[in-house]
Every structure is written in C-alpha cells, then in structure tokens.
Write an enzyme that holds these catalytic residues in place. Structure first.
Site, PDB file in Angstrom:
ATOM      1  N   GLU A  91       0.828  -1.190   0.000  1.00 42.73           N
ATOM      2  CA  GLU A  91       0.000   0.000   0.000  1.00 42.73           C
ATOM      3  C   GLU A  91       0.868   1.247   0.000  1.00 42.73           C
ATOM      4  OE1 GLU A  91      -1.064   0.800   4.488  1.00 42.73           O
ATOM      5  OE2 GLU A  91      -1.700  -1.167   3.823  1.00 42.73           O
ATOM      6  N   CYS A 104       3.688   8.411   0.722  1.00 37.09           N
ATOM      7  CA  CYS A 104       4.258   7.534   1.738  1.00 37.09           C
ATOM      8  C   CYS A 104       4.487   6.173   1.082  1.00 37.09           C
ATOM      9  CB  CYS A 104       3.246   7.461   2.878  1.00 37.09           C
ATOM     10  SG  CYS A 104       3.697   6.376   4.190  1.00 37.09           S
ATOM     11  N   CYS A 111       6.613  -6.534   7.756  1.00 39.31           N
ATOM     12  CA  CYS A 111       7.776  -5.989   8.472  1.00 39.31           C
ATOM     13  C   CYS A 111       8.197  -6.983   9.540  1.00 39.31           C
ATOM     14  CB  CYS A 111       7.424  -4.655   9.126  1.00 39.31           C
ATOM     15  SG  CYS A 111       8.830  -3.888   9.976  1.00 39.31           S
ATOM     16  N   CYS A 115       6.717  -4.251  16.013  1.00 35.79           N
ATOM     17  CA  CYS A 115       6.267  -3.294  17.034  1.00 35.79           C
ATOM     18  C   CYS A 115       4.841  -3.662  17.443  1.00 35.79           C
ATOM     19  CB  CYS A 115       6.317  -1.865  16.502  1.00 35.79           C
ATOM     20  SG  CYS A 115       7.967  -1.399  15.960  1.00 35.79           S
ATOM     21  N   CYS A 118       1.756  -1.650  16.005  1.00 34.54           N
ATOM     22  CA  CYS A 118       1.683  -1.425  14.561  1.00 34.54           C
ATOM     23  C   CYS A 118       1.021  -2.604  13.854  1.00 34.54           C
ATOM     24  CB  CYS A 118       3.090  -1.220  14.019  1.00 34.54           C
ATOM     25  SG  CYS A 118       3.188  -1.213  12.226  1.00 34.54           S
ATOM     26  N   GLY A 162       6.958  -1.668   6.337  1.00 35.65           N
ATOM     27  CA  GLY A 162       8.335  -2.152   6.298  1.00 35.65           C
ATOM     28  C   GLY A 162       9.320  -1.255   7.002  1.00 35.65           C
ATOM     29  N   GLU A 163      10.467  -1.837   7.315  1.00 40.05           N
ATOM     30  CA  GLU A 163      11.569  -1.092   7.932  1.00 40.05           C
ATOM     31  C   GLU A 163      12.585  -0.819   6.814  1.00 40.05           C
ATOM     32  OE1 GLU A 163      12.759   0.510  10.663  1.00 40.05           O
ATOM     33  OE2 GLU A 163      14.525   0.669   9.408  1.00 40.05           O
ATOM     34  N   SER A 194      12.304   6.988   7.533  1.00 39.15           N
ATOM     35  CA  SER A 194      11.974   6.748   8.931  1.00 39.15           C
ATOM     36  C   SER A 194      12.444   5.353   9.334  1.00 39.15           C
ATOM     37  CB  SER A 194      10.452   6.855   9.103  1.00 39.15           C
ATOM     38  OG  SER A 194      10.066   6.432  10.390  1.00 39.15           O
ATOM     39  N   SER A 216      11.869   6.516  14.828  1.00 43.30           N
ATOM     40  CA  SER A 216      10.657   6.165  15.571  1.00 43.30           C
ATOM     41  C   SER A 216      11.068   5.881  17.003  1.00 43.30           C
ATOM     42  CB  SER A 216      10.002   4.927  14.944  1.00 43.30           C
ATOM     43  OG  SER A 216       9.430   5.284  13.716  1.00 43.30           O
ATOM     44  N   LEU A 217      10.865   6.861  17.869  1.00 42.83           N
ATOM     45  CA  LEU A 217      11.348   6.741  19.246  1.00 42.83           C
ATOM     46  C   LEU A 217      10.248   6.141  20.145  1.00 42.83           C
ATOM     47  CD1 LEU A 217      13.768   7.396  21.076  1.00 42.83           C
ATOM     48  CD2 LEU A 217      12.753   9.642  21.476  1.00 42.83           C
ATOM     49  N   ASN A 292      -3.303   5.846  16.336  1.00 42.57           N
ATOM     50  CA  ASN A 292      -4.416   5.622  15.427  1.00 42.57           C
ATOM     51  C   ASN A 292      -5.053   4.279  15.802  1.00 42.57           C
ATOM     52  OD1 ASN A 292      -6.044   5.929  13.217  1.00 42.57           O
ATOM     53  ND2 ASN A 292      -4.367   6.149  11.754  1.00 42.57           N
ATOM     54  N   CYS A 335      -1.090   2.324   9.441  1.00 48.41           N
ATOM     55  CA  CYS A 335      -0.065   1.476   8.848  1.00 48.41           C
ATOM     56  C   CYS A 335      -0.522   0.015   8.703  1.00 48.41           C
ATOM     57  CB  CYS A 335       1.131   1.575   9.784  1.00 48.41           C
ATOM     58  SG  CYS A 335       2.573   0.665   9.378  1.00 48.41           S
TER      59      CYS A 335
HETATM   60  N1  SAH Z   1       9.288   1.008   9.928  1.00 50.65           N
HETATM   61  C1  SAH Z   1       9.677   2.365   9.953  1.00 50.65           C
HETATM   62  C2  SAH Z   1       9.010   3.102   8.843  1.00 50.65           C
HETATM   63  C3  SAH Z   1       7.634   3.568   9.006  1.00 50.65           C
HETATM   64  S1  SAH Z   1       6.520   2.561   9.945  1.00 50.65           S
HETATM   65  C4  SAH Z   1       9.471   2.981  11.302  1.00 50.65           C
HETATM   66  O1  SAH Z   1       8.866   2.342  12.155  1.00 50.65           O
HETATM   67  O2  SAH Z   1       9.961   4.086  11.500  1.00 50.65           O
HETATM   68  C5  SAH Z   1       5.069   3.369   9.652  1.00 50.65           C
HETATM   69  C6  SAH Z   1       4.724   4.601  10.447  1.00 50.65           C
HETATM   70  O3  SAH Z   1       3.459   4.444  10.977  1.00 50.65           O
HETATM   71  C7  SAH Z   1       5.640   4.928  11.603  1.00 50.65           C
HETATM   72  O4  SAH Z   1       5.813   6.326  11.693  1.00 50.65           O
HETATM   73  C8  SAH Z   1       4.886   4.394  12.771  1.00 50.65           C
HETATM   74  O5  SAH Z   1       5.324   5.024  13.896  1.00 50.65           O
HETATM   75  C9  SAH Z   1       3.467   4.712  12.349  1.00 50.65           C
HETATM   76  N2  SAH Z   1       2.420   3.884  12.952  1.00 50.65           N
HETATM   77  C10 SAH Z   1       2.350   2.555  12.968  1.00 50.65           C
HETATM   78  N3  SAH Z   1       1.235   2.155  13.612  1.00 50.65           N
HETATM   79  C11 SAH Z   1       0.599   3.274  14.010  1.00 50.65           C
HETATM   80  C12 SAH Z   1      -0.613   3.528  14.722  1.00 50.65           C
HETATM   81  N4  SAH Z   1      -1.383   2.548  15.121  1.00 50.65           N
HETATM   82  N5  SAH Z   1      -0.958   4.823  14.945  1.00 50.65           N
HETATM   83  C13 SAH Z   1      -0.173   5.827  14.519  1.00 50.65           C
HETATM   84  N6  SAH Z   1       0.967   5.649  13.832  1.00 50.65           N
HETATM   85  C14 SAH Z   1       1.347   4.386  13.586  1.00 50.65           C
HETATM   86 FE1  SF4 Z   2       7.775  -2.238  11.231  1.00 50.76          FE
HETATM   87 FE2  SF4 Z   2       7.697   0.434  11.463  1.00 50.76          FE
HETATM   88 FE3  SF4 Z   2       5.504  -1.056  11.951  1.00 50.76          FE
HETATM   89 FE4  SF4 Z   2       7.551  -1.125  13.661  1.00 50.76          FE
HETATM   90  S1  SF4 Z   2       6.275   0.669  13.156  1.00 50.76           S
HETATM   91  S2  SF4 Z   2       6.446  -2.921  12.869  1.00 50.76           S
HETATM   92  S3  SF4 Z   2       9.289  -0.951  12.274  1.00 50.76           S
HETATM   93  S4  SF4 Z   2       6.535  -0.850   9.996  1.00 50.76           S
END
Ligand code: SAH
Ligand code: SF4
Length: 366
Positions: A91, A104, A111, A115, A118, A162-163, A194, A216-217, A292, A335
């Site tokens: 997507e 995006c 991935c 996390c 996510c 994905g990462e 990111s 992503s902290l 979200n 995501c």
């Molecule tokens: N894997 C990398 C690249 C982006 S991941 C990373 O983690 O940095 C996709 C993005 O969506 C990240 O910014 C993550 O923090 C955000 N994301 C994932 N799940 C989310 C949620 N439930 N609500 C808000 N942001 C979310």
């Molecule tokens: Fe992968 Fe980024 Fe989602 Fe974490 S937030 S599972 S690194 S896509």
C-alpha cells in the site's frame, strides 16, 4: 528481463556502454524519457537510434505495479493498494496539505520488527521490495494523479509498510533515483526516511544519500520502549543514540523523532521528563502522532487535552515539537490496515499461507 526502474544513473550508464555498446549519452536520453517525460513507449524515442531502441525494447522491462484499489478520504488523503508481478500487494498513501502532496512509500511486504502497536508489525515479513517496486510506487501513483489532473507529488516519506533500513541496499538505490538530477531530481529535503532504530544500519548512513532522517522513538524509557518495540531489547536507547550521533548532519538539519502517543503508556509526566532529558534541543524535532486506533489493538489514543499538554510542555522545554494531524482515518490509513483487510478477503493457497507464516516468524534482530 531487467526492470529499467532498478538502475541508478551510474548503473544505467555502465549498462549502456557495456551491454548495449552505446555511448554514455544514451543514459541521459533514457532517464529523460522515462523520468521526466514519463514516456515508456520506446518506439517513440526518436532521438535514440533505431538499433538502440530495439535493444532497449528487447532487454528492459518497463512494467509498473497495478493499482487494484483506491480509497479517498474526506480530507483528500488517497490510499492505494498496488499489486506487483508476483501477486503480492503493498500500500501507499498520498497525503495532501496546503503546500505539499506527500507520498508515503512501502519498503517491504510486511515488516520483521514486530512493534506491538503497529498493524504491519503483527503481520511479520513476507519479503523485501526491489528498487523497481519502490520507484514503481512513485511512478504509478504519479501517472494516476496526472490522469486525474491532480497536483503532482512533491515529497516522499519512507513510512509505509516495512523497515527501510532492513532493506538497506534497495532502499538506498531508490533514494539515489529519486534524487537523480538527470531524472526525477527531487530535493534532498523533500525525502524523509523513517527507521525504528536498526543500529548497524544507522551507523552506515554516512554512505546514504543525505535525505532527512526520522527515528521512531515512541518512548525515552528503555522498559517502555522495549514493550512497544522489541528491537529496543537488542539496541537500547544508549546504543541507539550513540549510533544517531554518527549520522552526518548538514548545518541547520535536524533529526525528527516520531513519538506515537498512547494512552497511559507513554503519555505521563515521567515519560515527558525522560524525553526532555534525552533529546538535544538544537539537533532534534519531535513529531507527536496520536495513536491511530484499530479494532484488533488494545492501545488507545490519549485525550485531546493530554496530546496538547504533552506537545506544549515539550515546546516550553525548548524542544521543537508538533502534533501530526491524523489523515485518512475513514479509509483505514493506519499502517498496514488496508492490506490485511484485503488479504482476509483474498483467497490464498494453503502453501502460500504456510510460506508466509514461516517468513513471519523470522525476526531481523534475533
Ligand atoms: N518502519 C519504519 C518506517 C515507518 S513505519 C518505522 O517504524 O519508522 C510506519 C509509520 O506508521 C511509523 O511512523 C509508525 O510510527 C506509524 N504507525 C504505525 N502504527 C501506528 C498507529 N497505530 N498509529 C499511529 N501511527 C502508527
Ligand atoms: Fe515495522 Fe515500522 Fe511497523 Fe515497527 S512501526 S512494525 S518498524 S513498519
């Protein structure tokens, strides 16, 4: 056949000279047709000799992923589900704002980082994307927007599924192609990568095109960050920040820290204090992302008052912080959400499902 979208400019120059026996100049002509004119009909490239046109046609694949679903949100956010050659789908999302249209892009199918907040993370990794599939997202969506007379994409963020640093080489080449002055020529400041904090790859960023970096902290406390992001158990905050210090930052550039704010998990006074103590004021920007919510998750979005308080307190401490406005909620823009919904309806063979389950159990940092 090799995809044209897998070559950076240098590689295509070498290909022109070594494989086609043509001059170096052919690479400039081809990049101009493909990336500036977006014309993939080689027979119309009349400034290229007939013999080279034939060779290009026979040796190169110009196909792009197929758009299989488009969702449009009330706020103008568009979400695309794209199918690739092997039937896997990914997507990507176009998010409009006053002065930008940000694409995006995804860097993997699924991935491996896992996390807990996510939706993509719960799916595990199916496979890496090729460079041509990352560039393909941009090219396909650009053509789609053009066909609707919509404004073109101005910015790119690697924040889809994905990462990106887990797929380092392919992603690096895609960034080179986005930046290539003889092709798409996007500015360095218009691209943001990111990462969840894959330390060995962060240490290699000196070798990456100088795009904006977002980390992503999500928590400045090791115990909580490990709960949200299992990668923190391997590369904790100390190791992560040691690696971040090695990122070459041009003057006036900053690292963005993404912080998904989750109710009662990382939104307390203690969390705020830890974050203020951790970040360097001159070199950091904080982007607060209210969680979200999605049906399968137990995490909740904090109240608007908490979100506002957290953001204002960061700003009062001297840090630069903004709240990311949530876009596209009504079309499942969180995501990974759309793809799973689609897959539930999609009928996969038992073998394919087993293969995917297998891959999903492999975690990159173990
Ligand atoms: N894997 C990398 C690249 C982006 S991941 C990373 O983690 O940095 C996709 C993005 O969506 C990240 O910014 C993550 O923090 C955000 N994301 C994932 N799940 C989310 C949620 N439930 N609500 C808000 N942001 C979310
Ligand atoms: Fe992968 Fe980024 Fe989602 Fe974490 S937030 S599972 S690194 S896509």
């Amino acid at each position: 056949m090799q995809s044209i979208f897998d070559f950076n400019f240098q590689e295509f120059t070498d290909f022109s000279v070594n494989e086609l026996g043509a001059s170096k100049f052919l690479a400039s002509q081809v990049f101009d047709w493909v990336y500036r004119k977006k014309n993939f009909d080689v027979s119309t490239w009349l400034n290229v000799s007939k013999i080279n046109r034939e060779k290009l046609q026979n040796l190169l694949d110009f196909s792009l992923p197929e758009v299989i679903w488009v969702g449009e949100s009330k706020d103008g956010t568009r979400k695309f589900l794209l199918r690739m050659g092997d039937n896997e789908s990914i997507e990507c999302v176009v998010i409009p704002s006053k002065e930008r249209r940000t694409l995006c892009v995804s860097s993997q199918v699924g991935c491996a980082i896992g996390c807990t907040f996510c939706h993509t993370g719960t799916q595990g990794l199916t496979r890496h994307l090729k460079t041509s599939e990352i560039i393909g997202q941009y090219m396909k969506i650009s053509l789609w927007l053009e066909s609707k007379d919509a404004l073109p994409i101005s910015n790119i963020v690697y924040m889809g599924q994905g990462e990106p640093l887990h797929n380092y080489e392919k992603v690096k080449k895609s960034a080179e192609i986005f930046l290539e002055p003889k092709g798409l020529g996007l500015g360095q400041r218009r691209i943001t990568l990111s990462t969840s904090g894959l330390v060995p790859k962060i240490e290699k960023l000196f070798d990456f095109p100088p795009v904006n970096i977002a980390i992503s902290l999500h928590s400045a406390r090791n115990d909580i960050r490990s709960e949200l992001m299992p990668i923190n158990k391997v590369y904790d905050l100390e190791r992560l920040f040691k690696a971040i210090k090695s990122i070459p930052l041009k003057a006036s550039r900053r690292i963005t820290y993404e912080y998904i704010l989750i109710k009662d998990l990382n939104d307390t006074k203690e969390d705020l204090r830890a974050l203020i103590n951790l970040l360097d004021r001159r070199e950091s920007k904080v982007n607060i992302i209210p969680f979200n919510e999605y049906p399968e998750s137990t995490f909740k979005r904090p109240s608007d008052a908490t979100i506002k308080w957290f953001n204002e307190s960061l700003n009062e401490s001297g840090l630069t912080s903004t709240i990311r406005v949530s876009k596209g909620d009504d079309i499942l823009a969180a995501c990974g959400q759309l793809k799973s919904e689609h897959e539930k309806k999609n009928l996969w063979s038992a073998d394919k499902k087993r293969e995917i389950e297998n891959l999903k159990s492999q975690h990159v940092y173990r």
